[in-house]
Design a protein around this motif. Sequence first.
Motif, PDB file in Angstrom:
ATOM      1  N   GLY A  35       0.780  -1.230   0.000  1.00 52.23           N
ATOM      2  CA  GLY A  35       0.000   0.000   0.000  1.00 52.23           C
ATOM      3  C   GLY A  35       0.811   1.279   0.000  1.00 52.23           C
ATOM      4  O   GLY A  35       0.248   2.365   0.108  1.00 52.23           O
ATOM      5  N   TYR A  36       2.122   1.187  -0.125  1.00 50.26           N
ATOM      6  CA  TYR A  36       2.967   2.373  -0.197  1.00 50.26           C
ATOM      7  C   TYR A  36       3.133   2.780  -1.660  1.00 50.26           C
ATOM      8  O   TYR A  36       4.202   2.639  -2.254  1.00 50.26           O
ATOM      9  N   ASP A  37       2.053   3.284  -2.237  1.00 44.55           N
ATOM     10  CA  ASP A  37       2.016   3.545  -3.675  1.00 44.55           C
ATOM     11  C   ASP A  37       3.055   4.579  -4.111  1.00 44.55           C
ATOM     12  O   ASP A  37       3.768   4.373  -5.105  1.00 44.55           O
ATOM     13  N   ASP A  38       3.130   5.696  -3.390  1.00 42.66           N
ATOM     14  CA  ASP A  38       4.060   6.755  -3.795  1.00 42.66           C
ATOM     15  C   ASP A  38       5.508   6.283  -3.755  1.00 42.66           C
ATOM     16  O   ASP A  38       6.282   6.527  -4.683  1.00 42.66           O
ATOM     17  N   PHE A  39       5.880   5.600  -2.673  1.00 41.68           N
ATOM     18  CA  PHE A  39       7.246   5.101  -2.554  1.00 41.68           C
ATOM     19  C   PHE A  39       7.552   4.081  -3.646  1.00 41.68           C
ATOM     20  O   PHE A  39       8.611   4.120  -4.275  1.00 41.68           O
ATOM     21  N   ALA A  40       6.614   3.180  -3.891  1.00 39.85           N
ATOM     22  CA  ALA A  40       6.814   2.128  -4.893  1.00 39.85           C
ATOM     23  C   ALA A  40       6.960   2.721  -6.285  1.00 39.85           C
ATOM     24  O   ALA A  40       7.835   2.310  -7.052  1.00 39.85           O
ATOM     25  N   MET A  41       6.131   3.693  -6.609  1.00 44.53           N
ATOM     26  CA  MET A  41       6.196   4.295  -7.945  1.00 44.53           C
ATOM     27  C   MET A  41       7.488   5.104  -8.122  1.00 44.53           C
ATOM     28  O   MET A  41       8.093   5.088  -9.195  1.00 44.53           O
ATOM     29  N   THR A  42       7.907   5.799  -7.062  1.00 39.24           N
ATOM     30  CA  THR A  42       9.151   6.568  -7.144  1.00 39.24           C
ATOM     31  C   THR A  42      10.348   5.637  -7.309  1.00 39.24           C
ATOM     32  O   THR A  42      11.196   5.848  -8.185  1.00 39.24           O
ATOM     33  N   LEU A  43      10.428   4.626  -6.476  1.00 41.88           N
ATOM     34  CA  LEU A  43      11.543   3.685  -6.533  1.00 41.88           C
ATOM     35  C   LEU A  43      11.598   2.957  -7.876  1.00 41.88           C
ATOM     36  O   LEU A  43      12.642   2.912  -8.535  1.00 41.88           O
ATOM     37  N   GLY A  44      10.474   2.412  -8.301  1.00 44.61           N
ATOM     38  CA  GLY A  44      10.443   1.686  -9.572  1.00 44.61           C
ATOM     39  C   GLY A  44      10.633   2.594 -10.776  1.00 44.61           C
ATOM     40  O   GLY A  44      11.326   2.247 -11.733  1.00 44.61           O
ATOM     41  N   GLY A  45      10.051   3.779 -10.714  1.00 39.24           N
ATOM     42  CA  GLY A  45      10.166   4.713 -11.837  1.00 39.24           C
ATOM     43  C   GLY A  45      11.580   5.198 -12.063  1.00 39.24           C
ATOM     44  O   GLY A  45      12.076   5.215 -13.190  1.00 39.24           O
ATOM     45  N   TRP A  46      12.261   5.594 -10.982  1.00 37.06           N
ATOM     46  CA  TRP A  46      13.639   6.063 -11.132  1.00 37.06           C
ATOM     47  C   TRP A  46      14.570   4.932 -11.548  1.00 37.06           C
ATOM     48  O   TRP A  46      15.517   5.142 -12.305  1.00 37.06           O
ATOM     49  N   THR A  47      14.292   3.741 -11.073  1.00 33.56           N
ATOM     50  CA  THR A  47      15.114   2.601 -11.486  1.00 33.56           C
ATOM     51  C   THR A  47      14.969   2.344 -12.977  1.00 33.56           C
ATOM     52  O   THR A  47      15.962   2.191 -13.697  1.00 33.56           O
ATOM     53  N   LEU A  48      13.736   2.296 -13.442  1.00 31.84           N
ATOM     54  CA  LEU A  48      13.511   2.063 -14.874  1.00 31.84           C
ATOM     55  C   LEU A  48      14.052   3.208 -15.726  1.00 31.84           C
ATOM     56  O   LEU A  48      14.599   2.984 -16.807  1.00 31.84           O
ATOM     57  N   LEU A  49      13.920   4.442 -15.241  1.00 36.21           N
ATOM     58  CA  LEU A  49      14.449   5.587 -15.980  1.00 36.21           C
ATOM     59  C   LEU A  49      15.969   5.505 -16.097  1.00 36.21           C
ATOM     60  O   LEU A  49      16.535   5.742 -17.163  1.00 36.21           O
ATOM     61  N   GLY A  50      16.634   5.151 -15.000  1.00 40.64           N
ATOM     62  CA  GLY A  50      18.089   5.021 -15.035  1.00 40.64           C
ATOM     63  C   GLY A  50      18.562   3.914 -15.950  1.00 40.64           C
ATOM     64  O   GLY A  50      19.520   4.084 -16.714  1.00 40.64           O
ATOM     65  N   VAL A  51      17.894   2.781 -15.901  1.00 40.55           N
ATOM     66  CA  VAL A  51      18.270   1.661 -16.775  1.00 40.55           C
ATOM     67  C   VAL A  51      18.027   2.020 -18.240  1.00 40.55           C
ATOM     68  O   VAL A  51      18.848   1.732 -19.107  1.00 40.55           O
ATOM     69  N   ALA A  52      16.912   2.668 -18.517  1.00 39.81           N
ATOM     70  CA  ALA A  52      16.612   3.077 -19.891  1.00 39.81           C
ATOM     71  C   ALA A  52      17.654   4.069 -20.394  1.00 39.81           C
ATOM     72  O   ALA A  52      18.104   3.980 -21.540  1.00 39.81           O
ATOM     73  N   ALA A  53      18.065   5.010 -19.540  1.00 38.47           N
ATOM     74  CA  ALA A  53      19.080   5.988 -19.954  1.00 38.47           C
ATOM     75  C   ALA A  53      20.397   5.303 -20.285  1.00 38.47           C
ATOM     76  O   ALA A  53      21.055   5.645 -21.278  1.00 38.47           O
ATOM     77  N   ILE A  54      20.782   4.322 -19.474  1.00 38.38           N
ATOM     78  CA  ILE A  54      22.035   3.619 -19.736  1.00 38.38           C
ATOM     79  C   ILE A  54      21.947   2.813 -21.030  1.00 38.38           C
ATOM     80  O   ILE A  54      22.886   2.780 -21.819  1.00 38.38           O
ATOM     81  N   PHE A  55      20.802   2.174 -21.285  1.00 39.27           N
ATOM     82  CA  PHE A  55      20.662   1.404 -22.521  1.00 39.27           C
ATOM     83  C   PHE A  55      20.647   2.306 -23.744  1.00 39.27           C
ATOM     84  O   PHE A  55      21.237   1.980 -24.771  1.00 39.27           O
TER      85      PHE A  55
END
Length: 115
Positions: free
Chosen positions: A49-69
Motif C-alpha cells: 500500500g505504499y504507492d508513492d514510494f513504490a512508484m518513485t523507486l520503480g520509476g527512477w530505477t527504470l528511468l536510469g536503466v533506460a538511460a544507460i541502454f
Amino acid sequence: MAEKATDHEIETGTKVVQGVFAERKRGQIAGAVVVLAVLVCSGWALYLGYDDFAMTLGGWTLLGVAAIFVLGRLPNWFRGFRGQRDESTPPEQRGEPPPPAEGVVEDSGQRSARS
C-alpha cells in the motif's frame, strides 16, 4: 626467438581481452540482479500500500536503466554527482585549460635566478 615473443604477445593480448569481457559480463549480471531486486522491493511496497514510494523507486530505477541502454553509458549530468570528470570530452569543452605537452615547462612570466 622473435616468433616466441610474437606468440607471447598475441597470447597476452588475448588474455587481456578475455579478462575485459569477463569483467563486463560480471558487471552486467550484477547490475541486472540489483535492478531486479529494486523492482521486487518496489512491487512489494506497492502490494503493502505504499504507492508513492513504490512508484518513485520503480520509476527512477527504470528511468536510469533506460538511460544507460539508450546512451550506452552513464549520462554526463550523473557523472558530476559522483565527483568524476567526463574524460570523453576535450578539456577546452569542459572549460578547463588544456594540459601542457610532455617535456614542456610552462613559463610563469618570472625569470629564474640562473638566467
